[in-house]
Design an enzyme around this catalytic site. Sequence first.
Site, PDB file in Angstrom:
ATOM      1  N   GLY A 100       6.326 -62.327   1.198  1.00 50.21           N
ATOM      2  CA  GLY A 100       5.231 -62.226   0.228  1.00 50.21           C
ATOM      3  C   GLY A 100       4.113 -63.205   0.513  1.00 50.21           C
ATOM      4  O   GLY A 100       2.929 -62.871   0.412  1.00 50.21           O
ATOM      5  N   CYS A 101       4.478 -64.413   0.872  1.00 46.72           N
ATOM      6  CA  CYS A 101       3.481 -65.449   1.156  1.00 46.72           C
ATOM      7  C   CYS A 101       2.677 -65.104   2.408  1.00 46.72           C
ATOM      8  O   CYS A 101       1.478 -65.381   2.487  1.00 46.72           O
ATOM      9  CB  CYS A 101       4.150 -66.809   1.289  1.00 46.72           C
ATOM     10  SG  CYS A 101       4.986 -67.317  -0.238  1.00 46.72           S
ATOM     11  N   THR A 102       3.326 -64.488   3.375  1.00 49.96           N
ATOM     12  CA  THR A 102       2.633 -64.068   4.587  1.00 49.96           C
ATOM     13  C   THR A 102       1.640 -62.963   4.269  1.00 49.96           C
ATOM     14  O   THR A 102       0.481 -63.010   4.702  1.00 49.96           O
ATOM     15  CB  THR A 102       3.647 -63.614   5.662  1.00 49.96           C
ATOM     16  OG1 THR A 102       4.478 -64.728   5.991  1.00 49.96           O
ATOM     17  CG2 THR A 102       2.947 -63.106   6.910  1.00 49.96           C
TER      18      THR A 102
END
Length: 144
Positions: A44-46
Amino acid sequence: MALTVGTIAPDFTTIDDEGKTVSLSKLKGKVVVLYFYPKDDTPGCTKEAQSFRDEYKQYQDKEIVVLGVSMDDAASHQKFKEKYGLPFQLLVDVDGALTKAYDVDGGGYSKRVTYIIDPEGKIGYVDDKVNTATHAADLLKVVG
């Protein structure tokens, strides 16, 4: 509970992924997107970071400063930036001071919350229901 619209954004001084000092007070007069995320190089952060990367030119054209924040260290941020070609600064918050000041402490990680800070240093918008794939484009609609 995240900070609310109209609140003066807590000032901070920290370092970025390159060891450069970053202070919110030095960015007065600019719109700042301060986005908190849990961990470098996770799915998700990527996606969220890539959304900012892909829209970054539009942020630059509007003279908006984009700052990502997690509780990862500078070395982790450097690897993350290099791996995905991220053109914006990632702020180091290993002690969680920034995360706590912005009320996004998830108990050892930063919750996924984004603040848009206006040129006077007030919080103008809060997004705590982030769509990681479209986040940067969604925010551009808010800032116009």
